[in-house]
Design a protein around this motif. Structure first.
Motif, PDB file in Angstrom:
ATOM      1  N   ILE A 107      63.811  40.386 -11.375  1.00 38.43           N
ATOM      2  CA  ILE A 107      64.981  41.229 -12.060  1.00 38.43           C
ATOM      3  C   ILE A 107      65.808  40.327 -12.821  1.00 38.43           C
ATOM      4  N   CYS A 108      66.433  39.236 -12.274  1.00 35.99           N
ATOM      5  CA  CYS A 108      66.969  38.324 -13.126  1.00 35.99           C
ATOM      6  C   CYS A 108      66.768  36.848 -12.300  1.00 35.99           C
ATOM      7  N   VAL A 109      66.907  35.950 -13.415  1.00 35.75           N
ATOM      8  CA  VAL A 109      66.653  34.480 -12.883  1.00 35.75           C
ATOM      9  C   VAL A 109      67.911  33.778 -12.671  1.00 35.75           C
ATOM     10  N   GLN A 110      67.936  32.970 -11.720  1.00 33.67           N
ATOM     11  CA  GLN A 110      69.141  32.128 -11.706  1.00 33.67           C
ATOM     12  C   GLN A 110      69.174  31.043 -12.622  1.00 33.67           C
ATOM     13  N   GLY A 111      70.459  30.642 -13.218  1.00 35.55           N
ATOM     14  CA  GLY A 111      70.637  29.561 -14.301  1.00 35.55           C
ATOM     15  C   GLY A 111      70.545  30.350 -15.543  1.00 35.55           C
ATOM     16  N   SER A 112      70.098  31.433 -15.785  1.00 33.91           N
ATOM     17  CA  SER A 112      69.760  32.176 -17.186  1.00 33.91           C
ATOM     18  C   SER A 112      71.249  32.649 -17.569  1.00 33.91           C
ATOM     19  N   GLN A 113      71.218  32.434 -19.178  1.00 31.56           N
ATOM     20  CA  GLN A 113      72.204  32.901 -19.654  1.00 31.56           C
ATOM     21  C   GLN A 113      71.986  34.315 -20.394  1.00 31.56           C
ATOM     22  N   ASP A 114      71.989  35.576 -19.737  1.00 33.90           N
ATOM     23  CA  ASP A 114      71.584  36.663 -20.339  1.00 33.90           C
ATOM     24  C   ASP A 114      72.670  37.380 -20.798  1.00 33.90           C
ATOM     25  N   TRP A 115      72.545  38.652 -21.570  1.00 35.04           N
ATOM     26  CA  TRP A 115      73.496  39.475 -21.803  1.00 35.04           C
ATOM     27  C   TRP A 115      74.046  39.917 -20.332  1.00 35.04           C
ATOM     28  N   ALA A 116      75.462  40.053 -20.310  1.00 33.95           N
ATOM     29  CA  ALA A 116      76.005  40.330 -19.075  1.00 33.95           C
ATOM     30  C   ALA A 116      75.469  41.833 -18.748  1.00 33.95           C
ATOM     31  N   GLN A 117      74.942  41.608 -17.369  1.00 36.44           N
ATOM     32  CA  GLN A 117      74.515  43.356 -16.992  1.00 36.44           C
ATOM     33  C   GLN A 117      74.939  43.019 -15.341  1.00 36.44           C
ATOM     34  N   LEU A 118      75.048  44.371 -15.214  1.00 40.15           N
ATOM     35  CA  LEU A 118      75.320  44.608 -13.555  1.00 40.15           C
ATOM     36  C   LEU A 118      74.138  45.530 -13.006  1.00 40.15           C
ATOM     37  N   PHE A 119      73.663  45.026 -12.003  1.00 38.67           N
ATOM     38  CA  PHE A 119      72.552  45.943 -11.309  1.00 38.67           C
ATOM     39  C   PHE A 119      73.256  46.551  -9.865  1.00 38.67           C
ATOM     40  N   VAL A 120      72.773  47.794  -9.902  1.00 35.06           N
ATOM     41  CA  VAL A 120      72.748  48.552  -8.695  1.00 35.06           C
ATOM     42  C   VAL A 120      71.476  48.856  -8.346  1.00 35.06           C
ATOM     43  N   LEU A 121      70.934  48.395  -7.072  1.00 34.31           N
ATOM     44  CA  LEU A 121      69.812  48.702  -6.524  1.00 34.31           C
ATOM     45  C   LEU A 121      69.997  50.191  -6.169  1.00 34.31           C
ATOM     46  N   LYS A 122      69.027  51.093  -6.535  1.00 40.42           N
ATOM     47  CA  LYS A 122      68.932  52.298  -6.278  1.00 40.42           C
ATOM     48  C   LYS A 122      67.942  52.786  -5.188  1.00 40.42           C
ATOM     49  N   GLY A 123      66.761  52.221  -5.424  1.00 47.30           N
ATOM     50  CA  GLY A 123      65.708  52.246  -4.424  1.00 47.30           C
ATOM     51  C   GLY A 123      64.827  51.170  -4.304  1.00 47.30           C
ATOM     52  N   GLY A 124      64.231  50.948  -3.257  1.00 46.14           N
ATOM     53  CA  GLY A 124      63.322  49.753  -3.116  1.00 46.14           C
ATOM     54  C   GLY A 124      64.050  48.754  -2.222  1.00 46.14           C
ATOM     55  N   VAL A 125      63.365  47.636  -2.167  1.00 45.43           N
ATOM     56  CA  VAL A 125      63.906  46.482  -1.363  1.00 45.43           C
ATOM     57  C   VAL A 125      63.663  45.220  -2.345  1.00 45.43           C
ATOM     58  N   ALA A 126      64.752  44.251  -2.618  1.00 45.70           N
ATOM     59  CA  ALA A 126      64.373  43.072  -3.421  1.00 45.70           C
ATOM     60  C   ALA A 126      65.191  42.037  -2.657  1.00 45.70           C
ATOM     61  N   GLU A 127      64.637  40.808  -3.078  1.00 44.04           N
ATOM     62  CA  GLU A 127      65.002  39.631  -2.312  1.00 44.04           C
ATOM     63  C   GLU A 127      65.766  38.631  -3.437  1.00 44.04           C
ATOM     64  N   GLY A 128      66.883  38.293  -2.932  1.00 39.99           N
ATOM     65  CA  GLY A 128      67.572  37.259  -3.949  1.00 39.99           C
ATOM     66  C   GLY A 128      67.245  35.773  -3.103  1.00 39.99           C
ATOM     67  N   GLU A 129      67.313  34.821  -4.188  1.00 37.78           N
ATOM     68  CA  GLU A 129      67.157  33.366  -3.514  1.00 37.78           C
ATOM     69  C   GLU A 129      67.923  32.528  -4.548  1.00 37.78           C
TER      70      GLU A 129
END
Length: 169
Positions: A107-129
């Motif tokens: 969904i997103c990568v640590q250290g990346s400089q992407d266009w600023a976006q906010l995420f709201v997880l509406k369904g499913g399960v994700a894992e952050g590291e």
């Protein structure tokens, strides 16, 4: 176990037909020996709409209205938007994109400089590291990316991957 009865003449699966995310998969079982159901496949609808621009506009408007109604319910609960007025939230709801991710998809990568976006997880399960290896489970309702959206940070501080099928806004 019966969760909900679908009475004669009612429809279900409209969100999927319009390409909107639904709260999750559902199983429909017949409670009677005979069931008469009309089925409309999204591909058939799409084929019909290519030759009917008026109806395509009507359904696209219905989809946008459904997204706005949904966004108006949850947007005020997202911390950065909690104190915003209804007019702003209405305008913002029209700019929201829904994205789906398959298991193991990033969904997103640590250290990346992407266009600023906010995420709201509406369904499913994700894992952050994090870079240090710390892991976090993200469940529906989890918000991440606020600092990047506000321009406080330029790089993502965490990588997030879908553990199950996920949809985010």
């Amino acid at each position: 176990e019966l969760v909900q009865e679908v009475p004669t003449g009612c429809s279900f699966g409209v969100e999927a037909l319009l390409g909107l995310p639904s709260p999750g998969r559902r199983t429909v079982r017949a409670a009677t020996p005979i069931v008469f159901a009309l089925v409309l496949r999204p591909s058939a609808l799409a084929g019909l709409l290519t030759h009917r621009p008026r109806e395509a506009r009507i359904l696209e408007e219905a989809k946008q209205n459904a997204r706005r109604r949904s966004a108006k319910r949850w947007l005020p609960r997202v911390g950065v938007f909690a104190d915003c007025n209804d007019s702003f939230l209405e305008d913002l709801s029209g700019a929201i994109e829904v994205r789906a991710y398959l298991p193991a998809q990033t969904i997103c990568v640590q250290g990346s400089q992407d266009w600023a976006q906010l995420f709201v997880l509406k369904g499913g399960v994700a894992e952050g590291e994090t870079a240090s290896g710390a892991r976090f489970e993200f469940l529906p309702g989890t918000v991440f990316g606020e600092l990047a959206l506000l321009g406080v940070v330029r790089q993502r501080s965490i990588s997030v991957r879908a553990r199950t099928f996920c949809y985010v806004v």
